[in-house]
Scaffold this active site. Structure first.
Site, PDB file in Angstrom:
ATOM      1  N   LYS A  13      45.939  38.828  35.579  1.00 28.69           N
ATOM      2  CA  LYS A  13      46.083  38.084  36.965  1.00 28.69           C
ATOM      3  C   LYS A  13      47.796  38.095  36.978  1.00 28.69           C
ATOM      4  O   LYS A  13      48.342  38.440  37.720  1.00 28.69           O
ATOM      5  CB  LYS A  13      45.444  36.700  37.125  1.00 28.69           C
ATOM      6  CG  LYS A  13      44.141  36.723  36.855  1.00 28.69           C
ATOM      7  CD  LYS A  13      43.398  35.351  37.013  1.00 28.69           C
ATOM      8  CE  LYS A  13      44.073  34.418  36.200  1.00 28.69           C
ATOM      9  NZ  LYS A  13      43.415  34.684  34.656  1.00 28.69           N
ATOM     10  N   ARG A  88      40.090  26.993  40.355  1.00 28.24           N
ATOM     11  CA  ARG A  88      39.267  27.324  39.092  1.00 28.24           C
ATOM     12  C   ARG A  88      37.827  26.687  39.174  1.00 28.24           C
ATOM     13  O   ARG A  88      37.321  26.893  37.960  1.00 28.24           O
ATOM     14  CB  ARG A  88      40.174  26.853  38.126  1.00 28.24           C
ATOM     15  CG  ARG A  88      40.826  27.978  36.954  1.00 28.24           C
ATOM     16  CD  ARG A  88      41.435  27.126  36.038  1.00 28.24           C
ATOM     17  NE  ARG A  88      41.682  27.991  34.942  1.00 28.24           N
ATOM     18  CZ  ARG A  88      42.719  28.866  35.046  1.00 28.24           C
ATOM     19  NH1 ARG A  88      43.801  28.815  35.758  1.00 28.24           N
ATOM     20  NH2 ARG A  88      42.900  29.452  33.795  1.00 28.24           N
ATOM     21  N   ARG A 127      49.875  39.027  23.387  1.00 26.95           N
ATOM     22  CA  ARG A 127      50.801  38.528  24.829  1.00 26.95           C
ATOM     23  C   ARG A 127      51.764  37.683  24.179  1.00 26.95           C
ATOM     24  O   ARG A 127      51.640  36.816  23.290  1.00 26.95           O
ATOM     25  CB  ARG A 127      49.815  37.581  25.547  1.00 26.95           C
ATOM     26  CG  ARG A 127      50.708  37.006  26.719  1.00 26.95           C
ATOM     27  CD  ARG A 127      50.069  36.540  27.819  1.00 26.95           C
ATOM     28  NE  ARG A 127      48.955  35.624  27.617  1.00 26.95           N
ATOM     29  CZ  ARG A 127      48.231  34.770  28.507  1.00 26.95           C
ATOM     30  NH1 ARG A 127      48.217  35.490  29.735  1.00 26.95           N
ATOM     31  NH2 ARG A 127      47.455  33.909  28.315  1.00 26.95           N
ATOM     32  N   ARG A 160      52.198  31.918  23.706  1.00 30.77           N
ATOM     33  CA  ARG A 160      51.559  30.509  24.319  1.00 30.77           C
ATOM     34  C   ARG A 160      50.783  29.666  23.455  1.00 30.77           C
ATOM     35  O   ARG A 160      50.075  30.253  22.612  1.00 30.77           O
ATOM     36  CB  ARG A 160      51.041  31.061  25.629  1.00 30.77           C
ATOM     37  CG  ARG A 160      51.579  30.539  26.916  1.00 30.77           C
ATOM     38  CD  ARG A 160      50.727  31.234  27.867  1.00 30.77           C
ATOM     39  NE  ARG A 160      49.397  30.811  28.294  1.00 30.77           N
ATOM     40  CZ  ARG A 160      48.662  31.183  29.241  1.00 30.77           C
ATOM     41  NH1 ARG A 160      49.127  32.107  30.465  1.00 30.77           N
ATOM     42  NH2 ARG A 160      47.511  30.697  29.338  1.00 30.77           N
ATOM     43  N   ARG A 171      38.614  29.093  26.196  1.00 32.33           N
ATOM     44  CA  ARG A 171      38.730  29.138  27.646  1.00 32.33           C
ATOM     45  C   ARG A 171      37.885  30.099  28.264  1.00 32.33           C
ATOM     46  O   ARG A 171      37.587  29.933  29.605  1.00 32.33           O
ATOM     47  CB  ARG A 171      40.281  29.813  27.671  1.00 32.33           C
ATOM     48  CG  ARG A 171      41.320  28.661  27.286  1.00 32.33           C
ATOM     49  CD  ARG A 171      42.722  29.063  26.975  1.00 32.33           C
ATOM     50  NE  ARG A 171      43.320  29.972  27.824  1.00 32.33           N
ATOM     51  CZ  ARG A 171      44.222  30.866  27.905  1.00 32.33           C
ATOM     52  NH1 ARG A 171      44.676  31.248  26.413  1.00 32.33           N
ATOM     53  NH2 ARG A 171      44.858  31.694  28.770  1.00 32.33           N
TER      54      ARG A 171
HETATM   55  P1  AP5 Z   1      48.015  38.238  31.814  1.00 30.22           P
HETATM   56  O1  AP5 Z   1      48.569  38.851  33.042  1.00 30.22           O
HETATM   57  O2  AP5 Z   1      49.008  37.117  31.116  1.00 30.22           O
HETATM   58  O3  AP5 Z   1      46.555  37.659  32.189  1.00 30.22           O
HETATM   59  P2  AP5 Z   1      46.125  36.301  33.095  1.00 30.22           P
HETATM   60  O4  AP5 Z   1      45.129  36.833  33.712  1.00 30.22           O
HETATM   61  O5  AP5 Z   1      47.265  36.098  33.727  1.00 30.22           O
HETATM   62  O6  AP5 Z   1      45.905  35.524  31.678  1.00 30.22           O
HETATM   63  P3  AP5 Z   1      45.998  33.878  31.502  1.00 30.22           P
HETATM   64  O7  AP5 Z   1      45.915  33.528  29.994  1.00 30.22           O
HETATM   65  O8  AP5 Z   1      47.186  33.421  32.161  1.00 30.22           O
HETATM   66  O9  AP5 Z   1      45.180  33.154  32.493  1.00 30.22           O
HETATM   67  P4  AP5 Z   1      44.508  31.903  32.499  1.00 30.22           P
HETATM   68  O10 AP5 Z   1      43.778  31.870  33.709  1.00 30.22           O
HETATM   69  O11 AP5 Z   1      43.906  31.575  31.275  1.00 30.22           O
HETATM   70  O12 AP5 Z   1      45.841  30.832  32.118  1.00 30.22           O
HETATM   71  P5  AP5 Z   1      46.619  30.081  33.321  1.00 30.22           P
HETATM   72  O13 AP5 Z   1      48.036  30.208  32.788  1.00 30.22           O
HETATM   73  O14 AP5 Z   1      46.357  30.244  34.641  1.00 30.22           O
HETATM   74  O15 AP5 Z   1      47.717  39.230  30.774  1.00 30.22           O
HETATM   75  C1  AP5 Z   1      47.270  39.148  29.542  1.00 30.22           C
HETATM   76  C2  AP5 Z   1      47.785  39.937  28.064  1.00 30.22           C
HETATM   77  O16 AP5 Z   1      47.336  41.290  28.661  1.00 30.22           O
HETATM   78  C3  AP5 Z   1      49.299  40.022  28.602  1.00 30.22           C
HETATM   79  O17 AP5 Z   1      50.113  40.332  27.289  1.00 30.22           O
HETATM   80  C4  AP5 Z   1      49.554  41.450  29.410  1.00 30.22           C
HETATM   81  O18 AP5 Z   1      50.734  42.236  28.942  1.00 30.22           O
HETATM   82  C5  AP5 Z   1      48.346  42.022  28.773  1.00 30.22           C
HETATM   83  N1  AP5 Z   1      47.843  42.939  30.119  1.00 30.22           N
HETATM   84  C6  AP5 Z   1      47.702  42.986  31.285  1.00 30.22           C
HETATM   85  N2  AP5 Z   1      46.961  43.963  31.946  1.00 30.22           N
HETATM   86  C7  AP5 Z   1      46.713  44.748  31.262  1.00 30.22           C
HETATM   87  C8  AP5 Z   1      46.367  46.197  31.149  1.00 30.22           C
HETATM   88  N3  AP5 Z   1      45.844  46.692  32.153  1.00 30.22           N
HETATM   89  N4  AP5 Z   1      46.119  46.750  29.692  1.00 30.22           N
HETATM   90  C9  AP5 Z   1      46.504  46.269  28.535  1.00 30.22           C
HETATM   91  N5  AP5 Z   1      47.164  45.106  28.473  1.00 30.22           N
HETATM   92  C10 AP5 Z   1      47.502  44.312  29.750  1.00 30.22           C
HETATM   93  O19 AP5 Z   1      46.037  28.499  32.921  1.00 30.22           O
HETATM   94  C11 AP5 Z   1      46.396  27.940  31.613  1.00 30.22           C
HETATM   95  C12 AP5 Z   1      45.540  26.571  31.397  1.00 30.22           C
HETATM   96  O20 AP5 Z   1      46.178  25.764  32.574  1.00 30.22           O
HETATM   97  C13 AP5 Z   1      44.177  26.695  31.894  1.00 30.22           C
HETATM   98  O21 AP5 Z   1      43.408  26.759  30.640  1.00 30.22           O
HETATM   99  C14 AP5 Z   1      43.938  25.081  32.462  1.00 30.22           C
HETATM  100  O22 AP5 Z   1      43.973  24.361  31.322  1.00 30.22           O
HETATM  101  C15 AP5 Z   1      45.260  24.884  33.132  1.00 30.22           C
HETATM  102  N6  AP5 Z   1      44.957  25.299  34.558  1.00 30.22           N
HETATM  103  C16 AP5 Z   1      45.812  26.145  35.133  1.00 30.22           C
HETATM  104  N7  AP5 Z   1      45.451  26.158  36.537  1.00 30.22           N
HETATM  105  C17 AP5 Z   1      44.232  25.232  36.706  1.00 30.22           C
HETATM  106  C18 AP5 Z   1      43.571  24.808  37.538  1.00 30.22           C
HETATM  107  N8  AP5 Z   1      43.583  25.322  39.011  1.00 30.22           N
HETATM  108  N9  AP5 Z   1      42.541  24.078  37.586  1.00 30.22           N
HETATM  109  C19 AP5 Z   1      42.507  23.285  36.164  1.00 30.22           C
HETATM  110  N10 AP5 Z   1      43.126  23.677  35.171  1.00 30.22           N
HETATM  111  C20 AP5 Z   1      44.185  24.491  35.308  1.00 30.22           C
HETATM  112 MG    MG Z   2      48.550  34.080  33.668  1.00 32.11          MG
END
Ligand code: AP5
Ligand code: MG
Length: 223
Positions: A13, A88, A127, A160, A171
Site C-alpha cells: 500500500k 481498518r 522492508r 520498523r 498483524r
Molecule cells: P509496503 O508498501 O511498505 O506495504 P504496506 O502495505 O504499506 O505495509 P504496512 O506494513 O505499512 O501495512 P500495515 O497496514 O501493517 O502498516 P501501517 O503502517 O498502516 O511494502 C512492504 C514491503 O514489500 C516493502 O519492503 C516494499 O519495498 C516491498 N514491496 C512492495 N511491493 C512489492 C512488490 N510488488 N514486489 C516485491 N516487493 C514489494 O500500520 C501500522 C500499525 O499502525 C498497525 O498495525 C496499527 O497498529 C496501527 N494503525 C494504523 N492505522 C490504523 C487504523 N486506521 N486503525 C487502527 N490502528 C491503525
Molecule cells: Mg504502509
C-alpha cells in the site's frame, strides 16, 4: 479523487501510494505514518499508539476517528486524497462514510492490493523505511539508490519495530479478523476494485492507473 487503499500488512500500500499520490497530485494519508511520527515526537497519542502497534494490535477506533476527521478537514484534502491504512475496521469505514455524507461527498474507489499471506513475510522482514519521510524500501526488491539512505530525503533508513516475524503474524491475523470485512463492505457499495499485488512494483502501478482512469471516466463521462 477520493481513494481508499486496502490490503494486508506488507501488500504494498505504502509503496504504491507514493506513486499514486504523485501521479494524481493528491495527498497520501497514512494513519500508520501519522502514528509513527507521533511516536518519534513523543506525543501523548504516540505513547498510547505505540503500546498497540508494537504488539501488532490496532490502535482503538476512537483515537483514529478524531485524527482522520481533523486530517481530512485540512485544506490540501479539498480536491481529494489517498487513504492508506484507514479505514481498518468496519466502524472506521462507517465513520468515514458518514463524514463524507455530511459534506455531500463520497469515496470514488476502494482499491484492494491482493497478495497471499505466503509472500508477505519475506516482504516485511526485508522492508526498510525512512523514519523522516515514511518512504518504504526492500533490501532485495526495492533497494534505495545509495545503500541505507533514503532516495527522497537522504536520511538513514531503518527496520520498523513491528516488522519482526512474530509481530507480522499477529498483524496478519488482526487483518483477517478486523480489516478484511471491509472488502465486502466496499463491494456492497460497488466501489471495490482489485489488483494483483504479486507482480513487479511498476507493473502494479500501471494496473492501478488503468483501474483509476476507468473510475474517473465513469464519474465524468463527457471529459
Ligand atoms: P509496503 O508498501 O511498505 O506495504 P504496506 O502495505 O504499506 O505495509 P504496512 O506494513 O505499512 O501495512 P500495515 O497496514 O501493517 O502498516 P501501517 O503502517 O498502516 O511494502 C512492504 C514491503 O514489500 C516493502 O519492503 C516494499 O519495498 C516491498 N514491496 C512492495 N511491493 C512489492 C512488490 N510488488 N514486489 C516485491 N516487493 C514489494 O500500520 C501500522 C500499525 O499502525 C498497525 O498495525 C496499527 O497498529 C496501527 N494503525 C494504523 N492505522 C490504523 C487504523 N486506521 N486503525 C487502527 N490502528 C491503525
Ligand atoms: Mg504502509
Amino acid at each position: 479523487m477520493k481513494i481508499v487503499l486496502l490490503g494486508a500488512p506488507g501488500a504494498g500500500k505504502g509503496t504504491q501510494a507514493q506513486s499514486i499520490s504523485n501521479y494524481y497530485k493528491i495527498p497520501h494519508i497514512s494513519t500508520g505514518d501519522i502514528f509513527r511520527r507521533n511516536i518519534a515526537e513523543g506525543t501523548r497519542l504516540g505513547k498510547t499508539a505505540k503500546r498497540y502497534m508494537d504488539s501488532g494490535q490496532l490502535v482503538p477506533d476512537q483515537l483514529t476517528l478524531e485524527l482522520i476527521e481533523d486530517r481530512l478537514g485540512q485544506a490540501d484534502c479539498k480536491d481529494g486524497y489517498l487513504l492508506d491504512g484507514y479505514p481498518r475496521t468496519v466502524v472506521q469505514g462507517e465513520f468515514l462514510e458518514e463524514l463524507l455524507d455530511e459534506h455531500g461527498s463520497h469515496l470514488d474507489c476502494a482499491l484492494l492490493i491482493q497478495v497471499p499471506r505466503s509472500v508477505i513475510l519475506e516482504r516485511m522482514t526485508g522492508r526498510r523505511v525512512c523514519p523522516s519521510c515514511g518512504a518504504s524500501y526492500h533490501l532485495k526488491h526495492n533497494p534505495p539508490m545509495k545503500k541505507d539512505l533514503c532516495d527522497i530525503c537522504g536520511c538513514k533508513i531503518m527496520q520498523r519495530e513491528d516488522d519482526k516475524a512474530e509481530t507480522v503474524e499477529e498483524r496478519l491475523d488482526v487483518y483477517d479478523e478486523q480489516t478484511s470485512p471491509l472488502i465486502r463492505f466496499y463491494a456492497e457499495r460497488h466501489i471495490l476494485k482489485a489488483v494483483d499485488g504479486t507482480r513487479a512494483i511498476n507493473q502494479i502501478f500501471k494496473d492501478i492507473v488503468d483501474v483509476l482512469s476507468e473510475v474517473k471516466k465513469n464519474d465524468h463521462p463527457q471529459e
